[in-house]
Write a protein that holds these residues in place. Structure first.
Motif, PDB file in Angstrom:
ATOM      1  N   UNK A 184       0.832  -1.172  -0.038  1.00 56.41           N
ATOM      2  CA  UNK A 184      -0.078  -0.232   0.178  1.00 56.41           C
ATOM      3  C   UNK A 184       0.670   1.279  -0.069  1.00 56.41           C
ATOM      4  N   UNK A 185       2.061   1.304   0.687  1.00 54.16           N
ATOM      5  CA  UNK A 185       2.891   2.511   0.828  1.00 54.16           C
ATOM      6  C   UNK A 185       3.972   2.520  -0.273  1.00 54.16           C
ATOM      7  N   UNK A 186       4.288   1.352  -0.851  1.00 54.50           N
ATOM      8  CA  UNK A 186       5.304   1.485  -1.759  1.00 54.50           C
ATOM      9  C   UNK A 186       5.284   2.357  -2.871  1.00 54.50           C
ATOM     10  N   UNK A 187       4.258   2.781  -3.577  1.00 56.97           N
ATOM     11  CA  UNK A 187       4.332   3.528  -4.527  1.00 56.97           C
ATOM     12  C   UNK A 187       4.541   5.126  -4.095  1.00 56.97           C
ATOM     13  N   UNK A 215       8.294  12.298   1.807  1.00 53.13           N
ATOM     14  CA  UNK A 215       7.239  12.214   2.880  1.00 53.13           C
ATOM     15  C   UNK A 215       6.718  10.968   3.209  1.00 53.13           C
ATOM     16  N   UNK A 216       7.269   9.770   2.796  1.00 53.19           N
ATOM     17  CA  UNK A 216       6.651   8.490   3.190  1.00 53.19           C
ATOM     18  C   UNK A 216       7.896   7.561   3.073  1.00 53.19           C
ATOM     19  N   UNK A 233       4.804  10.279   6.818  1.00 50.54           N
ATOM     20  CA  UNK A 233       4.310   8.864   7.079  1.00 50.54           C
ATOM     21  C   UNK A 233       5.700   8.119   7.501  1.00 50.54           C
ATOM     22  N   UNK A 234       5.707   7.787   8.770  1.00 46.71           N
ATOM     23  CA  UNK A 234       6.762   6.868   8.954  1.00 46.71           C
ATOM     24  C   UNK A 234       6.504   5.434   9.029  1.00 46.71           C
ATOM     25  N   UNK A 235       6.859   4.345   8.396  1.00 49.49           N
ATOM     26  CA  UNK A 235       6.372   3.203   8.215  1.00 49.49           C
ATOM     27  C   UNK A 235       7.338   2.258   8.985  1.00 49.49           C
ATOM     28  N   UNK A 236       6.755   1.781  10.206  1.00 48.68           N
ATOM     29  CA  UNK A 236       7.463   1.109  11.178  1.00 48.68           C
ATOM     30  C   UNK A 236       7.145  -0.463  11.020  1.00 48.68           C
ATOM     31  N   UNK A 237       7.260  -1.006   9.980  1.00 42.85           N
ATOM     32  CA  UNK A 237       6.488  -2.354   9.710  1.00 42.85           C
ATOM     33  C   UNK A 237       7.718  -3.573   9.565  1.00 42.85           C
TER      34      UNK A 237
END
Length: 441
Positions: A178-181, A186-187, A351-355
């Protein structure tokens, strides 16, 4: 043009982070004790140095394991690579004994780099390993492997051959589809936190007004606290799929999964049994926070309630269903409550993706070696207890997967420092035994 090193090494290690350093420590401690010619070893690392998680060394954060579970103490407390020796050399031994608690991330990162500098063997930094290719002789046998690496500064290519190869490249940062594109300024994944925040601050004329943190693990909790302290006027949105941040399973008995004999037990299990055992162990290290972070987060939220100024927004039982951008370039997150289906909307400057991180079923550099590897039904290399990939009869090269076999050896054998020294010792003993065998004609 490719630069070729004509000397064949006994060992080539791809990755000189913690796993690679621990293996080098085992090699050199043995060489020091034996007093014989040192093992011909070469270490390659794509980063500029061996800094440990440099983009996540935040003020006030600490490690989650005991400092004696370092690069060497569990293997040999007399080693020159131990954390106590580091303290003695730095002149901080006695002050450290008055500290109590866990070691700060800042000091542990310094220890990691100190240990890397103690290694005498050649270390090539700025070398990203691209492939490990079998070298086939005229008789059809594979006795060495050629490691191709690229210099990250100028793009030049380099090769070195080894009789044994250890892949110690670590797990790969995981970003949901969902976030890769939208990855960019900012992401971004948490592994790029500090430089990404610095770039974001440099690119705008005002500090961020709103930041979203996706995830419920230790890193996510530490980042929320860091952002709240560094950006007192910003709104921080914490998005987690559970009822809130959970704490690690800290029971003494359950945390024995990080003991070496537990690895023996786990390795002896069958496929489905291993999956169930690993699932039980995950609560000790994944998708949770330690007591200090849990307390600090709750106190911060309580303070918001007390003052009536809600800066920390805890979006519990929430998952992101869509990501896009607003006309002014901000990031829009559409969310859904996991049980009721209620929809929500978050607009953020970042948006910080901590996955977390994922372990590849087959490390990418080994693609050319597949014809010489024995694979299981899931396409993963079959590995021995000594972390060596099983190969076909025509292959004499030792391929070690150092820190890349959590699925086979258990949670203590992957990224945790708890078994770093023990794992290196196991690999090193197997390596020496192989080198003592007579070379096939």
């Amino acid at each position: 043009m490719t630069t070729r090193d004509t000397a064949v090494q006994d060992l080539v290690v791809a990755g000189f982070g913690p796993s690679g350093i621990a293996l080098a420590a085992a090699v050199e401690d043995h060489d020091d004790a034996a007093g014989t010619a040192p093992l011909a070893a070469r270490y390659l690392e794509r980063a500029a140095d061996s800094a440990w998680q440099p983009n996540l060394v935040l003020p006030g954060t600490d490690i989650q394991h005991h400092f004696l579970r370092d690069f060497a103490t569990p293997r040999d407390a007399r080693s020159r690579f131990t954390f106590p020796h580091y303290l003695q050399q730095s002149g901080r031994f006695y002050p450290f004994t008055l500290m109590g608690g866990y070691v700060s991330r800042l000091e542990w990162s310094d220890y990691v780099q100190w240990a890397a500098r103690q290694v005498r063997g050649p270390v090539d930094y700025h070398r990203e390993v691209l492939s490990v290719d079998p070298v086939t002789g005229a008789d059809g046998r594979v006795r060495t492997a050629r490691v191709l690496s690229r210099d990250t500064r100028d793009g030049s290519l380099h090769t070195v051959e080894g009789r044994n190869i250890a892949l110690a490249t670590g797990h790969e940062a995981y970003v949901p589809e969902l976030f890769r594109p939208h990855l960019g300024e900012r992401v971004f994944h948490a592994s790029k936190l500090l430089p990404s925040l610095a770039a974001l601050a440099a690119s705008g004329d005002r500090p961020p007004r709103s930041i979203a943190v996706i995830g419920a693990g230790q890193t996510a909790g530490e980042i929320v606290l860091h952002l709240a302290a560094q950006h007192p006027d910003a709104e921080i949105h914490s998005v987690v799929r559970h009822a809130g941040f959970r704490m690690y399973e800290l029971g003494h008995f359950s945390n024995e999964v990080y003991f070496p004999d537990e690895t023996d037990y786990f390795y002896g299990l069958e496929g489905e049994q291993r999956e169930r055992a690993l699932d039980q162990a995950r609560a000790t290290n994944y998708a949770a926070v330690d007591p200090d972070v849990s307390t600090a987060l709750y106190q911060a939220v309580y303070q918001d309630r007390f003052t009536g100024r809600q800066r920390l927004h805890m979006h519990k039982r929430t998952e992101v269903t869509a990501v896009d951008q607003t006309p002014d370039g901000r990031v829009r997150l559409r969310t859904e409550e996991v049980f009721t289906g209620g929809s929500g909307l978050i607009e953020a400057d970042a948006v910080i993706v901590c996955t977390g991180y994922r372990e590849a079923a087959l490390p990418r550099p080994l693609a050319a070696f597949v014809p010489h590897l024995r694979l299981d039904a899931q396409g993963r290399p079959e590995v021995t207890r000594a972390y060596r990939a099983r190969t076909t009869e025509d292959c004499e090269v030792g391929i070690y997967l150092d820190g890349l076999t959590e699925w086979r050896h258990g949670i203590g054998s992957a990224t945790s420092f708890s078994q770093m020294a023990a794992k290196a010792d196991t690999i090193h003993r197997d390596l020496r035994a192989r080198l003592r065998r007579p070379v096939a004609a």
